[in-house]
Scaffold this active site. Structure first.
Site, PDB file in Angstrom:
ATOM      1  CD  GLU A   1      55.386 -24.788   2.845  1.00 24.23           C
ATOM      2  OE1 GLU A   1      55.197 -23.561   2.787  1.00 24.23           O
ATOM      3  OE2 GLU A   1      54.811 -25.519   3.661  1.00 24.23           O
TER       4      GLU A   1
ATOM      5  CG  HIS B   1      50.106 -26.278  -4.617  1.00 27.88           C
ATOM      6  ND1 HIS B   1      50.781 -27.475  -4.543  1.00 27.88           N
ATOM      7  CD2 HIS B   1      49.698 -26.153  -5.913  1.00 27.88           C
ATOM      8  CE1 HIS B   1      50.780 -28.068  -5.715  1.00 27.88           C
ATOM      9  NE2 HIS B   1      50.136 -27.287  -6.569  1.00 27.88           N
TER      10      HIS B   1
ATOM     11  CE  LYS C   1      55.835 -25.534 -10.321  1.00 29.60           C
ATOM     12  NZ  LYS C   1      55.404 -26.349 -11.482  1.00 29.60           N
ATOM     13  CG  ASP C   2      53.637 -24.457 -13.906  1.00 24.95           C
ATOM     14  OD1 ASP C   2      54.520 -25.289 -14.178  1.00 24.95           O
ATOM     15  OD2 ASP C   2      52.932 -24.524 -12.888  1.00 24.95           O
TER      16      ASP C   2
ATOM     17  N   GLY D   1      51.121 -19.847 -10.287  1.00 25.51           N
ATOM     18  CA  GLY D   1      52.560 -19.763 -10.032  1.00 25.51           C
ATOM     19  C   GLY D   1      53.312 -19.391 -11.307  1.00 25.51           C
TER      20      GLY D   1
HETATM   21  O1  PAF Z   1      49.232 -25.634 -12.862  1.00 25.84           O
HETATM   22  C1  PAF Z   1      48.390 -26.529 -12.629  1.00 25.84           C
HETATM   23  O2  PAF Z   1      48.395 -27.184 -11.580  1.00 25.84           O
HETATM   24  C2  PAF Z   1      47.330 -26.845 -13.694  1.00 25.84           C
HETATM   25  O3  PAF Z   1      47.822 -26.737 -14.980  1.00 25.84           O
HETATM   26  C3  PAF Z   1      46.049 -26.012 -13.504  1.00 25.84           C
HETATM   27  C4  PAF Z   1      46.319 -24.529 -13.699  1.00 25.84           C
HETATM   28  C5  PAF Z   1      45.463 -26.268 -12.135  1.00 25.84           C
HETATM   29  C6  PAF Z   1      45.013 -26.421 -14.563  1.00 25.84           C
HETATM   30  O4  PAF Z   1      44.690 -27.763 -14.469  1.00 25.84           O
END
Ligand code: PAF
Length: 242
Positions: free
Chosen positions: A39, A41, A186-187, A184
């Protein structure tokens, strides 16, 4: 409801698609992912939908952001499940390249008359950490680094992670040529690094940060959550209360 989801695996074909759409006056949004969609994504796709006519979701587990001791080979994946989820969303293309660091086709075209390549051999990188893509056969040696922001927090325990992220996002921007890209929050460190990279290198991409989506127990959605035992999950959720 999406009408026809196209899956593109070839980078030249991807670029061609974007350029032909742009020639028709369309704008393109990119949602970069490593697959095993959840969810969180989906919420990025919904944000992209507000800003562009067309949406490309990339699904690529980027070896450049894993050091040899990390979980590249066991990273969760379910490509068919991802496609089933995306089919019912307003997504136009899934960009699913096989290996973005394999230049053998291009190399064989330019092999002759390349004194630098021929004399330098293929020494690996300068970080002391050999990444999975610094392979002698593939010869990738160019990395994008956001030098100060990559140092703290996650950068301490994952020494090649942020240069790998910045490099693959650069590649995706160069291949997909999106107008906007959604990441996101989140990261959070990753999001800040990508914004700084886009500013510093003058990418013509507008980067949008999307809010965190959480499970009812408070844990932020993440593909790797499937690996948590109930005990570990409880522990993480308790940490959220501190
Ligand atoms: O956050 C992620 O899923 C990955 O680090 C990304 C941004 C797709 C790069 O591989």
């Amino acid at each position: 409801m999406a009408t026809g989801l196209e899956i593109i695996t070839d980078k030249d074909q991807m670029r061609k698609w974007s350029r032909s759409m742009r020639a028709q006056g369309k704008t393109i949004g990119l949602v970069p992912t490593m697959g095993y969609l959840h969810e969180g994504h989906i919420s990025l796709i919904k944000v992209a939908q507000k800003h562009t006519n067309l949406i490309v979701v990339s699904i690529y587990v980027n070896p450049g952001q894993f050091s040899p001791s990390e979980d590249l080979s066991t990273y969760p994946s379910d490509f068919q499940g991802d496609i089933d989820k995306l089919k019912v969303l307003p997504v136009d293309v899934v960009f699913h390249p096989y290996n973005l660091y394999d230049y053998r086709d291009i190399e064989s075209e330019s092999k002759c008359n390349d004194p630098i390549r021929d004399s330098s051999g293929s020494e690996s990188g300068d970080t002391g950490v050999v990444s999975c893509v610094e392979d002698k056969k593939l010869g990738h040696e160019t990395w994008v680094r956001v030098e100060r922001l990559e140092k703290g927090m996650c950068g301490k325990s994952r020494p090649v992670f942020f240069r790998g992220v910045a490099t693959v996002v650069t590649k995706l921007f160069n291949i997909v040529e999106p107008d906007i890209a959604v990441f996101g929050k989140k990261d959070y460190q990753q999001w800040r690094i990508i914004r700084r990279m886009v500013r510093d290198l003058d990418f013509a991409v507008h980067v949008i940060g999307s809010e965190i989506v959480r499970d009812p127990d408070g844990l932020a959605l993440s593909s790797r959550n499937v690996r948590l035992s109930p005990k570990e999950r409880e522990k993480v959720c308790l940490l959220l209360l501190v």
